[in-house]
Design a protein around this motif. Sequence first.
Motif, PDB file in Angstrom:
ATOM      1  N   ASN A  46       0.787  -1.233   0.000  1.00  0.00           N
ATOM      2  CA  ASN A  46       0.000   0.000   0.000  1.00  0.00           C
ATOM      3  C   ASN A  46       0.813   1.274   0.000  1.00  0.00           C
ATOM      4  N   ALA A  47       2.114   1.172   0.056  1.00  0.00           N
ATOM      5  CA  ALA A  47       2.903   2.393   0.178  1.00  0.00           C
ATOM      6  C   ALA A  47       3.972   2.457  -0.912  1.00  0.00           C
ATOM      7  N   ASP A  48       4.459   3.699  -1.113  1.00  0.00           N
ATOM      8  CA  ASP A  48       5.497   3.875  -2.136  1.00  0.00           C
ATOM      9  C   ASP A  48       6.834   3.288  -1.678  1.00  0.00           C
ATOM     10  N   TYR A  49       7.103   3.437  -0.381  1.00  0.00           N
ATOM     11  CA  TYR A  49       8.355   2.903   0.153  1.00  0.00           C
ATOM     12  C   TYR A  49       8.042   1.975   1.326  1.00  0.00           C
ATOM     13  N   CYS A  50       8.883   0.936   1.480  1.00  0.00           N
ATOM     14  CA  CYS A  50       8.634  -0.006   2.571  1.00  0.00           C
ATOM     15  C   CYS A  50       9.958  -0.608   3.038  1.00  0.00           C
ATOM     16  N   VAL A  51       9.877  -1.380   4.099  1.00  0.00           N
ATOM     17  CA  VAL A  51      11.061  -2.077   4.614  1.00  0.00           C
ATOM     18  C   VAL A  51      10.988  -3.538   4.186  1.00  0.00           C
ATOM     19  N   ILE A  52      12.097  -4.028   3.654  1.00  0.00           N
ATOM     20  CA  ILE A  52      12.188  -5.456   3.376  1.00  0.00           C
ATOM     21  C   ILE A  52      13.370  -6.021   4.155  1.00  0.00           C
ATOM     22  N   GLY A  53      13.381  -7.309   4.328  1.00  0.00           N
ATOM     23  CA  GLY A  53      14.474  -7.917   5.078  1.00  0.00           C
ATOM     24  C   GLY A  53      14.732  -9.338   4.641  1.00  0.00           C
ATOM     25  N   GLY A  54      15.860  -9.877   5.079  1.00  0.00           N
ATOM     26  CA  GLY A  54      16.178 -11.248   4.711  1.00  0.00           C
ATOM     27  C   GLY A  54      17.410 -11.729   5.443  1.00  0.00           C
ATOM     28  N   ILE A  55      17.822 -12.951   5.086  1.00  0.00           N
ATOM     29  CA  ILE A  55      18.990 -13.559   5.729  1.00  0.00           C
ATOM     30  C   ILE A  55      20.225 -13.189   4.928  1.00  0.00           C
TER      31      ILE A  55
END
Lengths: 350, 123
Positions: free
Chosen positions: A339-348
Motif C-alpha cells: 500500500n505504500a510507495d516505500y517499505c522495509v524489506i528484510g532477509g537472511i
Amino acid sequence: MKVLPIVTISFLSISLIAATTLGIGGGMTRPSYSFISSIPTPQTKYTFYSSTLYGPYNKTTKDLDIECSYTYHGLTRNNACDRLLVFVGEDEEHTLYKYETHINVNTTILDGHYAYISKSIPNILYYIDYGITIKCGVCSNNDWQFYSPLIKHIYPIKQENINPLNYKKEPYEIKNRSFYMNDTEVIESFKFTSFQDYIYSSIFGTIELTDFVFDYLYPLDFKYKSARLLIDDKYNLFPGLNLNNSNYRYIDLLLKRESDKVSINFPPYMGLDENHYIMYPYYVGHTKVSKFYLPKNHKVELESTSFILEVNEMGANKTSFSLPLKLYLDSFFFGDCENADYCVIGGIRR
Amino acid sequence: MIMIFISVILMTCSTLLFSYSFRINGINRLIINAPLTIFETSVPSYLEELYFNKNQIKESYSNYLNKSIKNYCNSYEIYYRFFYPNDNSTCEDYCQGVEISVEADIFLFYKYNRTMFYLITES
C-alpha cells in the motif's frame, strides 16, 4: 446624632487569602494575594485601586481569610461602626458572615480613624457555586447602612460545553468569573482557528493531531481535567485501547500550553504490537512508538470509524468540548509494500 | 547389560539432540521472523527523507529479543551494522540499511550465529 459621612480615605488595603488552593488540584500551600490602594482624591468618597486576584477557587477550599483595613477622616459623632459582610451571590439577605463593631469615639477620630478587620471565615467557599460578595467599610449605628462600602465579588465559574468549530473566527470568551477583582476585566479566551471536523492520516500511516492547536489567553497556568481521543471501534481495530463507560475505545491525550497556544498531543510514548499493528496506551511489553499507528489493510473500515476529540474542564472556567471527527486516509508514502510507495524489506545475509 | 547401556546412551543422545534442535529452531524462528514493524516504526515520520533511527532500532530490536530468547539460550550478543543499500558500505548517519547479527550460546561450546539485513526500498 448625625454623622457626617464625609469619608475620605487616605489609605486602604485589603488582602484576601484563599485558604487552600486555586484551580484544579489541591494539597498545595496557601496562595496569598494582597491589594494595595492608592490615595484617593478628596472629591471621591471612596476609591480603590488594586491588582486583581485570580480564581477560580477550589470548592474544597475550607476557609477564606479576609483582611480589610482603612483609615478615614471626618467623623464628628460616635454613631458609626466598622462592618464586614460576606453573603451568597448578591443577596444580602443570605449572609454567610457578619462582623460589626462600634467605633469608640475619642480624639483620634478627629484626626482619622484606622479600622482593621481580619477574619478567617470557615467553609465559605463551599458556596462558590453561587458566588460570594464581600462588603466592608464604615456604617451607621442607627440602621447599619454602609456609607461608602468597599464591595468585591467572587463570581461562580461558568462551565460550558462548546463546539470549537463555532469559535474559529471569533473567540469564545468568559469574563470575570470566580475572580476577586477591582475594576479590571479578566477574560479567559479560546479561539479554535485551525480546528476541523476531520483528521488526515499521515503518509506514514499514523494519525497526527498537529491541526488541533488553539489560542488561549489567560494570565494563569492552563489546566484541564482530561483529554481523550475516543474511537467508536465497531470493527475491533483497536483492541489494545481501553473502553470507557460508553463503550468507546480511548487514548488519553496531553494538552500543552506554549505562550498563548495550546496543542493537543498523543502521549510521548505508546506501545505497538509488532505483529498485528495494534496500538496500546503503554509501551511495556510492546514496541515503543511516539506516533499513533493505524492498523494495516483496513482502509475501508477505518474510514467508516468515528473518532471524537474530547477535552473536559479546561481552563479557569472548566470549559469542555467534544468534537466528532472523520478520518481520511491518503495513500501512504511509507508503510507496507502493498500500500505504500516505500517499505522495509528484510532477509537472511548469506 | 550391554543393551541397557546402549539404550541409556541412545536415550541421552536423543534427549540432547531434541533439546539442541528445539533451541536452534526457537532462536531461528525469533530472528528470521522478526516483525518488520520493528523497523518500520524506527523510521522518523516527520521527514520525507527516509532513514532508520539507529537508537530506536537498537532499543526496539533488543526489547523484542529480550522477551523470548532467554527460553532458548543462556546468553547472547547483538551486533548492528548500518549500511548504504546501494554499495553496502558502512553508514554513520541517515542509513537506509541495517545488518543485525545475533550470537547465542546454545549448548556447551556451540554458538548460534545468524545475520539478517533490513533495508528501506521502493515498493
